[in-house]
Motif scaffolding. Structure first.
Motif, PDB file in Angstrom:
ATOM      1  N   ALA A 100       0.863  -1.175   0.000  1.00 24.10           N
ATOM      2  CA  ALA A 100       0.000   0.000   0.000  1.00 24.10           C
ATOM      3  C   ALA A 100       0.901   1.226   0.000  1.00 24.10           C
ATOM      4  N   GLY A 101       0.534   2.194  -0.810  1.00 22.51           N
ATOM      5  CA  GLY A 101       1.310   3.425  -0.838  1.00 22.51           C
ATOM      6  C   GLY A 101       1.468   3.949  -2.248  1.00 22.51           C
ATOM      7  N   GLU A 102       2.252   4.995  -2.385  1.00 22.36           N
ATOM      8  CA  GLU A 102       2.417   5.696  -3.654  1.00 22.36           C
ATOM      9  C   GLU A 102       3.002   4.796  -4.752  1.00 22.36           C
ATOM     10  N   SER A 103       4.036   4.048  -4.446  1.00 20.03           N
ATOM     11  CA  SER A 103       4.642   3.172  -5.457  1.00 20.03           C
ATOM     12  C   SER A 103       3.711   2.025  -5.827  1.00 20.03           C
ATOM     13  N   ALA A 104       2.967   1.521  -4.868  1.00 26.20           N
ATOM     14  CA  ALA A 104       1.998   0.459  -5.153  1.00 26.20           C
ATOM     15  C   ALA A 104       0.909   0.987  -6.085  1.00 26.20           C
ATOM     16  N   GLU A 105       0.438   2.185  -5.829  1.00 28.30           N
ATOM     17  CA  GLU A 105      -0.564   2.787  -6.714  1.00 28.30           C
ATOM     18  C   GLU A 105       0.013   3.008  -8.102  1.00 28.30           C
ATOM     19  N   ARG A 106       1.261   3.451  -8.177  1.00 27.20           N
ATOM     20  CA  ARG A 106       1.917   3.661  -9.466  1.00 27.20           C
ATOM     21  C   ARG A 106       2.000   2.338 -10.226  1.00 27.20           C
ATOM     22  N   ALA A 107       2.315   1.254  -9.538  1.00 28.82           N
ATOM     23  CA  ALA A 107       2.402  -0.066 -10.181  1.00 28.82           C
ATOM     24  C   ALA A 107       1.064  -0.468 -10.789  1.00 28.82           C
ATOM     25  N   LYS A 108      -0.036  -0.143 -10.135  1.00 32.49           N
ATOM     26  CA  LYS A 108      -1.361  -0.482 -10.660  1.00 32.49           C
ATOM     27  C   LYS A 108      -1.749   0.416 -11.829  1.00 32.49           C
ATOM     28  N   VAL A 109      -1.543   1.712 -11.689  1.00 28.95           N
ATOM     29  CA  VAL A 109      -1.906   2.653 -12.759  1.00 28.95           C
ATOM     30  C   VAL A 109      -1.108   2.355 -14.016  1.00 28.95           C
ATOM     31  N   ARG A 110       0.184   2.171 -13.857  1.00 32.91           N
ATOM     32  CA  ARG A 110       1.018   1.917 -15.038  1.00 32.91           C
ATOM     33  C   ARG A 110       0.710   0.561 -15.658  1.00 32.91           C
ATOM     34  N   ALA A 111       0.352  -0.415 -14.850  1.00 27.55           N
ATOM     35  CA  ALA A 111      -0.040  -1.721 -15.400  1.00 27.55           C
ATOM     36  C   ALA A 111      -1.277  -1.581 -16.278  1.00 27.55           C
ATOM     37  N   ARG A 112      -2.262  -0.808 -15.813  1.00 32.77           N
ATOM     38  CA  ARG A 112      -3.470  -0.586 -16.623  1.00 32.77           C
ATOM     39  C   ARG A 112      -3.127   0.118 -17.926  1.00 32.77           C
ATOM     40  N   ARG A 113      -2.261   1.096 -17.858  1.00 31.15           N
ATOM     41  CA  ARG A 113      -1.871   1.828 -19.066  1.00 31.15           C
ATOM     42  C   ARG A 113      -1.105   0.933 -20.041  1.00 31.15           C
ATOM     43  N   ILE A 114      -0.200   0.146 -19.524  1.00 21.92           N
ATOM     44  CA  ILE A 114       0.587  -0.765 -20.364  1.00 21.92           C
ATOM     45  C   ILE A 114      -0.334  -1.785 -21.018  1.00 21.92           C
ATOM     46  N   ALA A 115      -1.228  -2.372 -20.225  1.00 21.17           N
ATOM     47  CA  ALA A 115      -2.148  -3.370 -20.774  1.00 21.17           C
ATOM     48  C   ALA A 115      -3.037  -2.755 -21.843  1.00 21.17           C
ATOM     49  N   SER A 116      -3.554  -1.553 -21.597  1.00 22.07           N
ATOM     50  CA  SER A 116      -4.411  -0.889 -22.586  1.00 22.07           C
ATOM     51  C   SER A 116      -3.644  -0.600 -23.865  1.00 22.07           C
ATOM     52  N   SER A 117      -2.435  -0.100 -23.724  1.00 18.43           N
ATOM     53  CA  SER A 117      -1.612   0.208 -24.890  1.00 18.43           C
ATOM     54  C   SER A 117      -1.280  -1.054 -25.681  1.00 18.43           C
ATOM     55  N   MET A 118      -0.892  -2.091 -24.964  1.00 18.82           N
ATOM     56  CA  MET A 118      -0.545  -3.344 -25.638  1.00 18.82           C
ATOM     57  C   MET A 118      -1.761  -3.930 -26.355  1.00 18.82           C
ATOM     58  N   GLN A 119      -2.899  -3.883 -25.711  1.00 15.34           N
ATOM     59  CA  GLN A 119      -4.120  -4.404 -26.320  1.00 15.34           C
ATOM     60  C   GLN A 119      -4.480  -3.627 -27.587  1.00 15.34           C
ATOM     61  N   ARG A 120      -4.356  -2.303 -27.534  1.00  8.55           N
ATOM     62  CA  ARG A 120      -4.623  -1.498 -28.731  1.00  8.55           C
ATOM     63  C   ARG A 120      -3.657  -1.848 -29.855  1.00  8.55           C
ATOM     64  N   ARG A 121      -2.389  -2.006 -29.523  1.00  5.19           N
ATOM     65  CA  ARG A 121      -1.392  -2.338 -30.547  1.00  5.19           C
ATOM     66  C   ARG A 121      -1.624  -3.725 -31.124  1.00  5.19           C
ATOM     67  N   LEU A 122      -1.987  -4.688 -30.292  1.00  8.02           N
ATOM     68  CA  LEU A 122      -2.255  -6.045 -30.794  1.00  8.02           C
ATOM     69  C   LEU A 122      -3.464  -6.055 -31.728  1.00  8.02           C
ATOM     70  N   ALA A 123      -4.371  -5.113 -31.530  1.00  8.43           N
ATOM     71  CA  ALA A 123      -5.551  -5.005 -32.397  1.00  8.43           C
ATOM     72  C   ALA A 123      -5.251  -4.199 -33.662  1.00  8.43           C
ATOM     73  N   GLY A 124      -4.004  -3.774 -33.827  1.00  9.21           N
ATOM     74  CA  GLY A 124      -3.608  -3.067 -35.031  1.00  9.21           C
ATOM     75  C   GLY A 124      -3.631  -1.560 -34.929  1.00  9.21           C
ATOM     76  N   GLY A 125      -3.914  -1.040 -33.755  1.00 12.44           N
ATOM     77  CA  GLY A 125      -3.960   0.405 -33.583  1.00 12.44           C
ATOM     78  C   GLY A 125      -2.665   0.952 -33.031  1.00 12.44           C
ATOM     79  N   SER A 126      -2.720   2.205 -32.679  1.00 14.75           N
ATOM     80  CA  SER A 126      -1.602   2.881 -32.039  1.00 14.75           C
ATOM     81  C   SER A 126      -1.612   2.513 -30.559  1.00 14.75           C
TER      82      SER A 126
END
Length: 165
Positions: A111-137
């Protein structure tokens, strides 16, 4: 995966992610859960044939770079997922489950700032990767319409109005 009481430690004295040892604890626990998961487990075990002991230092480099900006990860995570996607398509269900497990693991251990950062960045990475795998940016900001659609679907954290000129 069944856990006994106390397997995750006393949750009342959680602390923030502080260093590579914490990252290793998080990554190891996440993969234990992921390997046992009925949806995404077979992707790791039967399709990717992931050797956790070999892969763990690489994933620790990745997450240490993501959370603490150490620069220790120097590979291309997308190309690995792109090759995997050709063998077993990774869609909404798989990415959604990955995020659920990652978030729950972070919340159970830290729990804490770095833990929150790990979750936020994971969501962003997953979203970006999913968009790229679907052929988008990889960007969630391709167009205003895309940003609004992604925000409504929970794919990005927020949509900010442009300042009035």
């Amino acid at each position: 995966m069944t856990r006994g009481a106390g397997d995750l430690g006393d949750l009342t004295d959680q602390r923030d992610l502080r260093d590579r040892d914490d990252i290793a604890r998080l990554v190891r626990e996440f993969y234990a859960r992921a390997f046992d998961d009925p949806l995404i487990g077979p992707i790791f075990t039967d399709i990717a044939h992931m050797d956790l002991e070999h892969h763990l230092p690489i994933m620790c480099d990745f997450w240490e770079t993501v959370v603490f900006q150490t620069g220790s990860y120097r590979r291309n995570a997308f190309t690995l997922h792109e090759a995997l996607n050709r063998r077993a398509p990774l869609g909404d269900a798989e990415f959604g489950r990955w995020i659920e497990l990652w978030t729950a693991t972070v919340d159970d251990l830290f729990a804490g700032e770095s833990a929150e950062r790990a979750k936020v960045r994971a969501r962003r990475i997953a979203s970006s990767m999913q968009r790229r795998l679907a052929g988008g940016s990889g960007s969630a900001l391709e167009t205003i319409v895309t940003r609004e659609r992604l925000a409504a679907a929970g794919g990005i954290d927020e949509v900010r109005e442009a300042p009035a000129r």
